[in-house]
Design an enzyme around this catalytic site. Structure first.
Site, mmCIF file in Angstrom:
data_model
loop_
_atom_site.group_PDB
_atom_site.id
_atom_site.type_symbol
_atom_site.label_atom_id
_atom_site.label_comp_id
_atom_site.label_asym_id
_atom_site.label_seq_id
_atom_site.Cartn_x
_atom_site.Cartn_y
_atom_site.Cartn_z
ATOM 1 N N GLU A 40 0.825 -1.223 0.000
ATOM 2 C CA GLU A 40 0.000 0.000 0.000
ATOM 3 C C GLU A 40 0.854 1.267 0.000
ATOM 4 O OE1 GLU A 40 -2.912 -0.231 3.156
ATOM 5 O OE2 GLU A 40 -4.175 -1.488 1.886
ATOM 6 N N GLU A 97 -6.581 -7.866 -0.766
ATOM 7 C CA GLU A 97 -7.144 -7.859 0.595
ATOM 8 C C GLU A 97 -8.638 -7.572 0.528
ATOM 9 O OE1 GLU A 97 -5.130 -5.439 3.549
ATOM 10 O OE2 GLU A 97 -3.165 -5.989 2.739
HETATM 11 C C1 GAL Z 1 -4.342 -2.833 5.005
HETATM 12 C C2 GAL Z 1 -2.905 -3.336 5.158
HETATM 13 C C3 GAL Z 1 -2.882 -4.604 5.989
HETATM 14 C C4 GAL Z 1 -3.688 -4.415 7.237
HETATM 15 C C5 GAL Z 1 -5.097 -3.982 6.881
HETATM 16 C C6 GAL Z 1 -5.972 -3.738 8.068
HETATM 17 O O1 GAL Z 1 -4.395 -1.536 4.587
HETATM 18 O O2 GAL Z 1 -2.337 -3.585 3.902
HETATM 19 O O3 GAL Z 1 -1.563 -4.944 6.284
HETATM 20 O O4 GAL Z 1 -3.058 -3.465 8.019
HETATM 21 O O5 GAL Z 1 -5.039 -2.778 6.204
HETATM 22 O O6 GAL Z 1 -6.121 -4.887 8.797
#
Ligand code: GAL
Length: 733
Positions: free
Chosen positions: A185, A254
């Site tokens: 990110e 994600e």
């Molecule tokens: C995303 C990040 C993850 C984790 C998630 C929230 O933005 O890439 O590593 O932090 O948010 O759980």
């Protein structure tokens, strides 16, 4: 002739051998605009995050098996730099940190791996995965075009890639790793860094590509990901996402299945209907890879939680709960979704959809191929009303906010809003195991100055001194207020004010706890103001400053400061106000009990423990407790119920269970029911309750009898009420 014949036979055999070898071993992972290709074949890939250090090796096989049964093709994990390289050049890949063993466990079950090397990982993990020593490399600046940082990042990335290659773990070598991630990110951050950010991300991409893994690299949330790196989406919804080049596939790294928790915050819940709809919409719009973050969240054992203030539990409301039990209906409903998507795989990867408008918020996406495959996705994005639509001369009823999947373009095999799976109601039940032979030991704070870590005029930054070897740092000073306390102005007690940059602070005046203050994840700073019980003459002020996990994200989080910032002021003295900030301070890292290793079987014998004090003074601060227990019958996962305690840390047989804190979630929330009108990406539960009451005790850390439980309590609690409980699924009651 004979000889010639055998030579040519040998030649043919050798060629076949080489060919087979090439096919078997040197398989290739590539991509095109539709999908990731494995062995030249486009695939719809379903993935889930399981982070190896957040469970025990004894749990891995079962977790991976459950993921496989849930319809997953890929297991995704970050690589956690700070656990692997605790000091420069000293590596640890043992036990929970055995990355190769984890990947081989995935391979054994025939699943693929997405290896997110980072090495910046965020992940609510201490310091975003960076080792704390990295902050002290001369001239370093994190995640930008900075030579010392880039050298360190290349070093670790290369180390991991070489380790994977040595074990033949990339798919290009016949192994399970089909994708790797570099950075995490960076997009929003890179924008702030401007030209330096751009130079850095270009460097990161070529550094990774040069490592020649034979499998594609991705960068999540980085719209400028340079070719051939694929930019991917993270979020609650990703159906509006498109990669930065028309020849790259649409990947969702994600898909947030729930959300993490912070001490003092509510529990977050994401209704599975909403998650399933988000995933189905992503596939409908041409997505070909999605990964649940998290599929199993697990536990932040020890001091691995970041934040600060991230709870020890990293349950995440994931399809497999913290303890490794299936969470229904999330798991079952998603399993059905995966089955439906897989039935459409051929049509999805071989054609572009034809879109038909069925109503104001209703659409049909039809994927049909020349050889007769046809799959349809009928969506209703109206969150309030159901709709009856006409598709291919048939009527279909679509509940609000839902998608129906028709793998043959006729019959609905799945609708995202219709949940057939029963709720499992996982819960805690008592065990037959008692905590016995309680004894206590008071953390001795009378002689903190005897063997100080350092002394200084003025207030020092905490992590500079502790280097994160402990959560705790003592700041101690003395103040002489003259011959008689009656000289205090107006007979009123003076007031002490202490300003801290975070994260928590206990104030001791002449050995007595005067009060505690706590920051929050959103506002880390905290200020203590309270009456100071001073005696005539010399008084000792001892401030215990506590780091509750180091930050894991934010612009240049390596520069964020922790500890007492000042001013430290005494107000209302007879002689006026006194600023203590610039006088001599003594610093002591950690607790005496930590230095004596009281948590271990050998360390406990180094001090005199007291029997019977447990019930006499339950609210005593800075107290060590110990007890023994035999392992309970059965094989259900176990936890400690810590509701009666305040704040501290727990160890079992020398292994750290993690930080505990009975911080209550403020307010009243609970708008979580999935109805036709309310669909939050996540909703909040458990307000008015401690954010975390139960702490996972892995069975593999226990022996049949005489397990040693050690607790350090900061503010006071009733240890006699702690109990060992077991977690069961509703189905097995
Ligand atoms: C995303 C990040 C993850 C984790 C998630 C929230 O933005 O890439 O590593 O932090 O948010 O759980």
């Amino acid at each position: 002739m004979e000889t010639n014949n055998s030579v040519s036979k040998l030649f043919i055999l050798l060629s076949i051998g080489l060919l087979v070898n090439a096919l078997l071993v040197h398989t290739l992972v590539s991509y095109d605009k539709k999908a990731i290709l494995i062995n030249g074949k486009r695939r719809i890939l379903i993935s889930g995050s399981i982070h190896y250090p957040r469970s025990t090796p004894q749990m891995w096989e079962d977790l991976i098996q459950k993921a496989k049964d849930g319809g997953l093709d890929v297991i995704d994990t970050y690589v956690f730099w700070n656990i692997h390289e605790p000091s420069p050049g000293n590596y640890n890949f043992e036990g929970r940190y055995d990355l190769v063993r984890f990947i081989k466990a995935v391979q054994k079950q025939g699943l693929y791996v997405h290896l997110r090397i980072g090495p910046y990982i965020c992940a609510e993990w201490n310091f975003g995965g960076f080792p704390v020593w990295l902050k002290y490399v001369p001239g370093i600046s994190f995640r930008t075009d900075n030579e010392p940082f880039k050298a360190a990042m290349r070093g670790f990335t290369q180390k991991i890639v070489e380790m994977m290659k040595r074990e033949n773990l990339f798919e290009s070598q016949g192994g399970p790793i089909i994708l790797s991630q570099i950075e995490n990110e960076y997009g929003p951050e890179g924008k702030v860094f401007g030209a330096a950010g751009e130079a850095y991300i270009n460097w990161a991409a070529s550094m990774a590509v040069e490592l020649d893994t034979g499998v594609p690299w991705v960068m999540c949330k980085e719209e400028d990901a340079p070719d051939p790196v694929i930019n991917t989406c993270n979020g609650f919804y990703c159906d509006g996402f498109a990669p930065n080049k028309p020849y790259k596939p649409t990947l969702w790294t994600e898909a947030w299945s729930g959300w993490f928790t912070e001490f003092g915050g509510p529990l977050n819940h994401r209704p599975v209907e909403d998650l399933a709809f988000a995933v189905a919409r992503f596939i409908q719009k041409g997505g070909s890879f999605f990964n649940y973050y998290m599929y199993h969240g697990g536990t932040n054992f020890g001091r691995t939680a970041g934040g600060p203030f991230i709870t020890t539990s990293y349950d995440y409301d994931a399809p497999i709960d913290e303890y490794g039990l299936i969470r229904e209906p999330k798991y079952g409903h998603l399993t059905e979704l995966h089955r439906a998507i897989k039935q459409c795989e051929q049509a999805l990867v071989s054609s572009d959809p034809t879109i038909t408008i069925l109503g104001s918020s209703q659409q049909a996406y039809v994927f049909s191929t020349e050889n007769g495959n046809c799959a349809a996705f009928l969506s209703n994005s109206d969150s309030k009303s159901a709709a009856r639509v006409m598709f291919n001369n048939l009527h279909y009823d679509l509940p609000p906010w839902s998608m129906s999947i028709l793998p043959d373009c006729r019959s609905v095999v799945f609708n995202t809003a219709i949940v057939g799976t029963q709720t499992s109601g996982n819960q805690m039940l008592p065990t037959n195991s008692e905590l016995l032979s309680w004894e206590t030991y008071d953390e001795d704070i009378s002689s903190l100055e005897d063997n100080p870590t350092t002394t200084a005029v003025g207030l020092l930054e905490q992590i500079n001194i502790t280097r994160d070897s402990s959560d705790y740092l003592w700041y101690i000073t003395s103040v002489d207020i003259g011959p008689s306390p009656s000289l205090l102005r107006g007979g009123q007690k003076p007031t002490l004010t202490v300003q801290s940059r975070g994260h928590a602070l206990h104030v001791f005046i002449n050995g007595q706890l005067s009060g505690s203050v706590y920051g929050t994840r959103e506002a880390m700073r905290c200020r203590f103001t309270g009456p100071a019980n001073l005696n005539a003459g010399m008084n000792r002020i001892a401030l215990l400053s506590i780091a509750v996990g180091l930050p894991n994200n934010g612009i240049h989080f390596e520069t964020w400061e922790t500890g007492i910032l000042g001013p430290v002021l005494l107000r209302g003295l007879d002689t006026g106000n006194r600023d203590l900030s610039w006088q001599k301070w003594t610093y002591k890292v950690g607790l005496k009990g930590e230095a004596m290793n009281l948590v271990s079987a050998t360390g406990i014998s180094s001090v005199e423990w007291v029997k019977g004090a447990l019930f006499a003074q339950p609210q005593k601060p800075l107290t060590w407790y110990k007890a023994y227990f035999d392992v309970p019958n059965g094989d259900e996962p176990l936890a400690l119920d810590m509701r009666s305690m305040g704040k501290g840390q727990v160890w079992i047989n020398g292994e750290s269970i993690g930080r505990y804190w009975t911080a209550y979630a403020a307010g009243s929330c609970g708008l979580c029911s999935y109805s036709g009108t309310y669909r939050p990406p996540k909703c909040q539960l458990g307000c008015g309750e401690p954010t975390q009451r139960w702490y996972h005790v892995p069975r593999s850390w226990l022996k049949p009898t005489q397990n040693l439980l050690v607790i350090f309590e900061e503010v006071g609690g009733d240890a006699s009420k702690i109990s060992l409980v077991r977690r069961i699924t509703g189905k097995t009651i």
